[in-house]
Design a protein around this motif. Structure first.
Motif: not given
Length: 429
Positions: A352, A371-373
């Motif tokens: 990330t 907001y993705r991970y």
């Protein structure tokens, strides 16, 4: 992303940047109106638009170049860094001005309702708000300038002590140093890299692990740094895995054979570094007649390459074995690892980078990447199974780091239950 999708994306991006530029211009124009000389006023306005349109032209040109070559070269990284700095700075200005615009509209509606159209004029911007907007925006501006110049090599050591009741007694106090996401194609300051490697050596850990993304695109990117990274040695070995960038999927190749040749060379580079590359396999670390398992899985990530085979990487292990898994993408832990019937005690990931941008303080931990991970940096735990996500040693795309610094992780394994936290009230008694 398809070619048509890329065109749509960049068309929207250009329109968005033009809109932000126009909005910011309102503040510049308002402040410049306080200057008595008209000539200077005009020069400020024309200089602003000349600068913005030149940058926009550069963006279009470099974007076409990136998609035609299929690689995110250093010049494109510089470009993205400039525009990210610009957009964040502009957004701060726009937010302040937008707050004033809300007040101006309320004021205008109130005056119109009370007096009608006669003698009505929309309230003008106030100079002090525009000055405030430009002043506040200097904070992200200088933060990004620092992050691009110095922050990307501002290595930090993060330490965690993890307790396990079933840890073999011989491994009580065993230490592991982890780095991830070297992205060697981005690392141009070799002196700064050497200082980061020295910090790794200074930890004097029992074991060293690297959790993927050795390069950006091509195997030869690591060659100028092999001598430096090969200095890393640990008593119980150095182990590594592959990340999504290591497969050459984000580069254009003249033939499938060329891509395969690059991949084989990349795997050979790990051997040159002195790293034992684990490809869906495991190895036992022996100490005083006891052992723990280090397993390494090929890249498996939601939305990325789902190549790794968890069951294959754990082949030959039993439920009672103490297991540490190296898996590049933390989404693998959520999707397959944490509920695996053959329990994995600790998973070490990276991927990330903490998006290389965010805020990490005692009170606030935030990055757009969350907001993705859901697990994007640091330690996560569920039912006694742990995940640690390293923030990355190198950088990619954005040639800098702001608030999320490059990381060297040191994990100490302890046998037993985690001590209960000491409360001040209890301590006084």
């Amino acid at each position: 992303m398809s070619q048509s999708g890329s065109i749509i994306f960049f068309s929207i991006l250009i329109i968005f940047i033009l809109f932000l530029s126009w909005y910011v211009f309102q503040a510049i124009r308002t402040v410049s109106m306080g200057i008595e000389l008209i000539r200077i006023q005009q020069m400020i306005k024309w200089s602003y638009w000349a600068f913005m349109l030149s940058l926009l032209t550069w963006l279009v040109f470099k974007s076409v170049q990136v998609f035609s070559t299929g690689e995110f070269a250093s010049s494109a990284q510089t470009l993205s860094s400039v525009f990210l700095t610009l957009i964040v700075t502009q957004l701060v200005i726009v937010l302040v001005l937008f707050g004033e615009d809300i007040f101006r509209n309320i004021q205008a509606i109130t005056v119109f309702a009370m007096n009608g159209a006669k003698g009505y004029s929309f309230p003008s911007r106030t100079v002090w708000v525009s000055i405030l907007a430009l002043t506040v925006a200097s904070v992200p501006l200088f933060s990004f300038v620092y992050g691009i110049k110095y922050g990307k090599y501002n290595f930090k050591v993060h330490r965690e002590v993890l307790y396990f009741e079933d840890l073999p007694e011989a491994f009580d106090g065993f230490t592991i140093t982890q780095i991830s996401d070297i992205h060697s194609g981005s690392l141009k300051d070799h002196k700064a890299v050497a200082s980061g490697v020295q910090m790794v050596l200074d930890q004097k850990s029992d074991l060293f692990v690297f959790t993927g993304d050795l390069v950006n695109h091509r195997a030869d990117e690591i060659e100028p740094l092999i001598k430096e990274f090969s200095k890393i040695k640990a008593k119980y070995g150095q182990f590594s895995i592959l990340g999504n960038h290591d497969y050459g999927d984000y580069s254009s190749w003249p033939s499938p054979e060329a891509k395969k040749e690059n991949f084989e060379k990349l795997k050979g580079q790990h051997a040159k570094l002195g790293f034992d590359l684990l490809l869906d396999e495991n190895i036992r670390i022996q100490k005083d007649g006891q052992s723990i398992v280090i397993a390494g899985v090929e890249n498996w990530g939601v939305g990325f390459k789902e190549k790794g085979d968890l069951q294959k990487s754990l082949k030959g292990t039993e439920n009672g074995d103490f297991k540490i898994l190296l898996s590049h993408d933390p989404s693998h832990w959520d999707a397959q690892v944490k509920n695996n019937p053959n329990p994995v005690h600790l998973t070490l990931s990276g991927h990330t980078h903490g998006m290389q941008f965010g805020i990490e303080t005692q009170l606030v931990k935030w990055s757009p990447v969350q907001y993705r991970y859901p697990n994007w940096a640091g330690l996560a735990e569920e039912a006694g199974r742990y995940l640690y996500v390293n923030r990355g040693f190198g950088f990619h795309a954005f040639a800098g780091r702001v608030g999320i610094w490059p990381e060297i992780t040191v994990i100490e394994l302890k046998k037993g239950k985690k001590p209960a936290p000491i409360h001040l009230a209890s301590a006084k008694n």
